[in-house]
Design a protein around this motif. Structure first.
Motif, PDB file in Angstrom:
ATOM      1  N   ALA A 423      28.066  40.138  10.293  1.00 38.74           N
ATOM      2  CA  ALA A 423      27.903  41.442   9.645  1.00 38.74           C
ATOM      3  C   ALA A 423      27.916  41.286   8.123  1.00 38.74           C
ATOM      4  O   ALA A 423      27.170  41.965   7.408  1.00 38.74           O
ATOM      5  N   HIS A 424      28.752  40.381   7.623  1.00 39.57           N
ATOM      6  CA  HIS A 424      28.828  40.143   6.180  1.00 39.57           C
ATOM      7  C   HIS A 424      27.549  39.495   5.653  1.00 39.57           C
ATOM      8  O   HIS A 424      27.061  39.835   4.563  1.00 39.57           O
ATOM      9  N   LEU A 425      26.984  38.554   6.445  1.00 35.38           N
ATOM     10  CA  LEU A 425      25.778  37.852   6.019  1.00 35.38           C
ATOM     11  C   LEU A 425      24.507  38.655   6.251  1.00 35.38           C
ATOM     12  O   LEU A 425      23.477  38.389   5.633  1.00 35.38           O
ATOM     13  N   SER A 426      24.565  39.628   7.161  1.00 31.18           N
ATOM     14  CA  SER A 426      23.388  40.439   7.502  1.00 31.18           C
ATOM     15  C   SER A 426      23.759  41.920   7.418  1.00 31.18           C
ATOM     16  O   SER A 426      23.900  42.599   8.438  1.00 31.18           O
ATOM     17  N   PRO A 427      23.937  42.446   6.193  1.00 31.83           N
ATOM     18  CA  PRO A 427      24.445  43.814   6.042  1.00 31.83           C
ATOM     19  C   PRO A 427      23.522  44.892   6.604  1.00 31.83           C
ATOM     20  O   PRO A 427      23.976  46.016   6.864  1.00 31.83           O
ATOM     21  N   HIS A 428      22.254  44.569   6.793  1.00 27.26           N
ATOM     22  CA  HIS A 428      21.317  45.579   7.292  1.00 27.26           C
ATOM     23  C   HIS A 428      21.244  45.611   8.819  1.00 27.26           C
ATOM     24  O   HIS A 428      20.614  46.511   9.391  1.00 27.26           O
ATOM     25  N   ALA A 429      21.862  44.651   9.482  1.00 27.65           N
ATOM     26  CA  ALA A 429      21.831  44.613  10.950  1.00 27.65           C
ATOM     27  C   ALA A 429      22.906  45.538  11.524  1.00 27.65           C
ATOM     28  O   ALA A 429      24.027  45.599  11.011  1.00 27.65           O
ATOM     29  N   THR A 430      22.562  46.257  12.577  1.00 29.10           N
ATOM     30  CA  THR A 430      23.528  47.144  13.219  1.00 29.10           C
ATOM     31  C   THR A 430      24.509  46.342  14.053  1.00 29.10           C
ATOM     32  O   THR A 430      24.227  45.202  14.454  1.00 29.10           O
ATOM     33  N   GLY A 431      25.673  46.957  14.315  1.00 23.94           N
ATOM     34  CA  GLY A 431      26.671  46.280  15.132  1.00 23.94           C
ATOM     35  C   GLY A 431      26.149  45.951  16.511  1.00 23.94           C
ATOM     36  O   GLY A 431      26.417  44.874  17.055  1.00 23.94           O
ATOM     37  N   ASN A 432      25.371  46.868  17.106  1.00 25.00           N
ATOM     38  CA  ASN A 432      24.820  46.622  18.443  1.00 25.00           C
ATOM     39  C   ASN A 432      23.843  45.453  18.433  1.00 25.00           C
ATOM     40  O   ASN A 432      23.819  44.627  19.354  1.00 25.00           O
ATOM     41  N   ARG A 433      23.025  45.357  17.371  1.00 28.67           N
ATOM     42  CA  ARG A 433      22.066  44.257  17.293  1.00 28.67           C
ATOM     43  C   ARG A 433      22.795  42.932  17.140  1.00 28.67           C
ATOM     44  O   ARG A 433      22.426  41.926  17.753  1.00 28.67           O
ATOM     45  N   ILE A 434      23.834  42.934  16.320  1.00 31.00           N
ATOM     46  CA  ILE A 434      24.597  41.699  16.115  1.00 31.00           C
ATOM     47  C   ILE A 434      25.216  41.237  17.428  1.00 31.00           C
ATOM     48  O   ILE A 434      25.126  40.068  17.807  1.00 31.00           O
ATOM     49  N   ARG A 435      25.847  42.158  18.146  1.00 25.17           N
ATOM     50  CA  ARG A 435      26.506  41.777  19.407  1.00 25.17           C
ATOM     51  C   ARG A 435      25.492  41.373  20.469  1.00 25.17           C
ATOM     52  O   ARG A 435      25.743  40.470  21.276  1.00 25.17           O
ATOM     53  N   ALA A 436      24.336  42.038  20.483  1.00 23.15           N
ATOM     54  CA  ALA A 436      23.296  41.657  21.444  1.00 23.15           C
ATOM     55  C   ALA A 436      22.801  40.240  21.152  1.00 23.15           C
ATOM     56  O   ALA A 436      22.581  39.435  22.066  1.00 23.15           O
ATOM     57  N   GLN A 437      22.637  39.912  19.846  1.00 25.24           N
ATOM     58  CA  GLN A 437      22.208  38.561  19.478  1.00 25.24           C
ATOM     59  C   GLN A 437      23.264  37.537  19.850  1.00 25.24           C
ATOM     60  O   GLN A 437      22.953  36.456  20.369  1.00 25.24           O
ATOM     61  N   LEU A 438      24.527  37.867  19.592  1.00 26.28           N
ATOM     62  CA  LEU A 438      25.601  36.926  19.899  1.00 26.28           C
ATOM     63  C   LEU A 438      25.715  36.683  21.403  1.00 26.28           C
ATOM     64  O   LEU A 438      26.068  35.583  21.837  1.00 26.28           O
ATOM     65  N   ALA A 439      25.433  37.705  22.202  1.00 24.34           N
ATOM     66  CA  ALA A 439      25.491  37.525  23.658  1.00 24.34           C
ATOM     67  C   ALA A 439      24.487  36.475  24.114  1.00 24.34           C
ATOM     68  O   ALA A 439      24.742  35.731  25.066  1.00 24.34           O
ATOM     69  N   ARG A 440      23.349  36.396  23.440  1.00 26.81           N
ATOM     70  CA  ARG A 440      22.348  35.386  23.784  1.00 26.81           C
ATOM     71  C   ARG A 440      22.835  33.976  23.453  1.00 26.81           C
ATOM     72  O   ARG A 440      22.303  32.999  23.964  1.00 26.81           O
ATOM     73  N   PHE A 441      23.830  33.907  22.591  1.00 24.67           N
ATOM     74  CA  PHE A 441      24.416  32.624  22.238  1.00 24.67           C
ATOM     75  C   PHE A 441      25.763  32.429  22.932  1.00 24.67           C
ATOM     76  O   PHE A 441      26.594  31.643  22.508  1.00 24.67           O
ATOM     77  N   LEU A 442      25.976  33.190  24.018  1.00 29.29           N
ATOM     78  CA  LEU A 442      27.134  33.085  24.906  1.00 29.29           C
ATOM     79  C   LEU A 442      28.434  33.599  24.280  1.00 29.29           C
ATOM     80  O   LEU A 442      29.512  33.299  24.786  1.00 29.29           O
ATOM     81  N   PHE A 443      28.336  34.382  23.218  1.00 31.18           N
ATOM     82  CA  PHE A 443      29.508  35.061  22.672  1.00 31.18           C
ATOM     83  C   PHE A 443      29.463  36.507  23.165  1.00 31.18           C
ATOM     84  O   PHE A 443      29.035  37.413  22.452  1.00 31.18           O
ATOM     85  N   LYS A 444      29.901  36.695  24.399  1.00 34.39           N
ATOM     86  CA  LYS A 444      29.790  37.994  25.051  1.00 34.39           C
ATOM     87  C   LYS A 444      31.107  38.749  24.973  1.00 34.39           C
ATOM     88  O   LYS A 444      32.174  38.159  25.069  1.00 34.39           O
ATOM     89  N   GLY A 445      31.000  40.069  24.815  1.00 36.55           N
ATOM     90  CA  GLY A 445      32.194  40.913  24.823  1.00 36.55           C
ATOM     91  C   GLY A 445      33.190  40.484  23.761  1.00 36.55           C
ATOM     92  O   GLY A 445      32.874  40.313  22.587  1.00 36.55           O
ATOM     93  N   GLY A 446      34.431  40.268  24.196  1.00 34.52           N
ATOM     94  CA  GLY A 446      35.510  39.933  23.282  1.00 34.52           C
ATOM     95  C   GLY A 446      35.354  38.585  22.605  1.00 34.52           C
ATOM     96  O   GLY A 446      35.976  38.336  21.568  1.00 34.52           O
ATOM     97  N   ARG A 447      34.514  37.689  23.160  1.00 30.78           N
ATOM     98  CA  ARG A 447      34.343  36.373  22.537  1.00 30.78           C
ATOM     99  C   ARG A 447      33.685  36.487  21.170  1.00 30.78           C
ATOM    100  O   ARG A 447      33.854  35.617  20.325  1.00 30.78           O
TER     101      ARG A 447
END
Length: 539
Positions: A423-447
């Motif tokens: 979020a700090h490095l990509s201030p224009h990205a929404t929280g949902n977009r960030i979490r959706a991207q992270l899920a693709r990298f296996l950081f799902k939910g609380g991870r």
């Protein structure tokens, strides 16, 4: 005395969690055998943590670790102070100083005490350096004067001189060129003590005596090298898949049998009611028949319920034996670059290392592999293109948006969570977009809320790559420095698949030849050549 009691490494009920409460190991027990053991497992499974616990660098929450003798440990994130002299890293500085003083005529007793019986300390040390291809660096140079790969081999030389009973190596071939890797392979093969190596290097894993797989919080040991392990797993999975098919069919059959039993019971009940309605059955007989039917239905229901539960248990057990590992899904930006477009221009340039790049032009979706021995300036060239280092002379011009993934993954703040970093490095990205991207990298939910400083090497790579790919504008030139370091073999495959489909330009440093072949390298720039602008053709 049992074999386990005499094992070089014995872990009993070992548990560990990070200070923020993130669990890593829970009640793990494992006896590491003699010889060479390859410790493998998915990124984040706890391999490096287990090695650090064995090395005494971490303290377990509970349980114990017994090591036969003092362990020698080579971490994957090796950091040596640049001002350290080579002989200090090797642990022979005091003995050398004493030897030189005695040879100069100083007969102080302290010198003889410091030297002991190591009158041949310099010869033995130089021989150890020669075996690892480091004979040229000299004992009086500093760490700051050698390359990162040479520093890894230097630390290994120090361990070999110390002769620990158990040698612990965490991704030791990261950043090593091909000749250096083979020298390390030989050193590991010839070592007389027990060796435990965490690595994704297939060639190294083919040279071990057993494979220990850390999976789901437990270690399972397979005799033989990587090929033998993969054969055993393939055989197991074939059997597991057959058992799964059988269990699913059995569960479906039990469900059909239960449905058929319910149909028969309903038909019998309707028949009894019809007989009573037609006056073919008196009330007392109808009630007796009803009670008997209820008892029978209850017994049949219990039998069918038990059979159904047993079938479900067999299916659950079969599914547990199936390996359905998640792998990273990398959606690289669709940044097509026309073939005629100039992406990068380097003219009459001399790098900080002194290496010249007289004329390099990158057009369209080219993908270039930077090759050369350790210390030839591959990382320096990438950093120069990325704008992190100015050239000593000449011009470097980048014509498109670029992103750089460095060899040392230090882009993220270890004290922040993964999601906060991005979020700090990509201030224009929404929280949902960030979490959706992270899920693709296996950081799902609380991870996604895990602190970066608690991540394994492979997890840190995934988090860093996710941060780069959320950049705006999307990169049309990617610079990757040893991107397969610390990745498990499945993740390397996924990364190769993603990069093979990337339509922007790519410049990559990697000593993994199979990986370079898979991503479709079109040119190779050899920094060992006299003129660095000379490149080979199609790879």
């Amino acid at each position: 005395m049992s074999i386990r009691a005499t094992a070089p490494v014995l872990c009993t009920g070992l548990s560990f969690a990070w200070p923020d409460g993130t669990p890593v190991l829970d009640g793990l027990s494992w006896a590491a055998g003699e010889g060479r053991t390859g410790l493998i497992g998915r990124n984040g499974s706890g391999k490096s943590t287990l090695l650090r616990l064995i090395a005494g660098r971490l303290v377990p929450s509970s349980g114990s670790v017994h090591v036969a003798g003092d362990p020698g440990y080579l971490p994957q994130d090796l950091t040596l102070a640049p001002a350290l002299r080579v002989d200090e890293v090797l642990g022979v500085a005091s003995a050398r100083a004493a030897l030189h003083a005695i040879e100069a005529g100083d007969t102080d007793e302290d010198h003889f005490t410091a030297l002991g019986d190591r009158w041949d300390v310099e010869e033995l040390t130089e021989a150890a350096l020669d075996r690892l291809g480091l004979g040229h660096i000299g004992l009086d140079r500093t760490v700051g004067e050698i390359s990162g790969g040479e520093a890894v081999l230097l630390r290994l030389a120090a361990l070999l001189l110390a002769r620990p009973g158990v040698l612990l190596l965490d991704e030791p071939t990261n950043n090593l060129d091909r000749p250096a890797r083979h020298r390390l392979y030989d050193a590991v093969t010839e070592y007389r003590g027990a060796v435990i190596v965490v690595t994704h290097d297939r060639e190294l894993l083919e040279r071990v005596d057993q494979i220990a797989e850390l999976r789901a919080g437990a270690v399972r040991t397979f005799g033989g090298n990587l090929t033998a392990y993969e054969t055993a797993i393939a055989t197991e999975q074939e059997a597991a898949e057959r058992a799964h098919v059988t269990a699913r069919a059995d569960l479906a059959r039990q469900r059909r049998d239960l449905a058929a039993a319910h149909t028969r019971q309903a038909r019998s009940a309707r028949y009894g009611k019809q007989m009573y309605a037609d006056n073919r059955l008196d009330k007392t007989s109808a009630q007796t028949m009803k009670r008997a039917a209820q008892v029978s239905r209850g017994k049949q229901q219990a039998v069918h319920d038990q059979r159904l539960a047993d079938a479900q248990d067999r299916l659950d057990a079969a599914e547990h034996r199936l390996r359905d590992d998640d792998a990273i899904r990398i959606d690289l930006p669709g940044t097509a670059v026309p073939p005629h477009r100039t992406v990068l221009t380097i003219e009459h340039t001399r790098l900080r290392t002194g290496r010249r790049v007289d004329d390099l032009r990158v057009h369209g979706p080219e993908r270039i592999a930077l090759t050369g021995r350790n210390g030839t300036g591959k990382t320096t060239l990438l950093r120069t293109v990325a704008g992190q280092l100015p050239p000593a002379e000449g011009d470097v011009t980048v014509h498109v948006p670029l992103r750089y993934l460095p060899q040392r993954l230090d882009l993220l703040d270890g004290r922040r969570s993964i999601v906060d970093n991005i979020a700090h490095l990509s201030p224009h990205a929404t929280g949902n977009r960030i979490r959706a991207q992270l899920a693709r990298f296996l950081f799902k939910g609380g991870r996604a809320d895990q602190l970066v400083e608690t991540l394994s090497g492979g997890e840190l790579f995934r988090a860093t790559l996710a941060a780069l790919l959320l950049a705006d504008p999307a990169p049309q030139l990617l610079l990757l420095d040893e991107p397969t370091n610390n990745l498990d073999m499945d993740s390397v495959s996924r990364l190769a698949e993603a990069l093979a489909g990337y339509r922007g330009s790519l410049i990559v440093v990697s000593h993994d030849l199979a990986f370079l072949d898979r991503i479709g390298i079109t040119r190779r720039l050899d920094l060992d050549a006299d003129v660095a602008g000379e490149t080979s053709g199609e790879a």
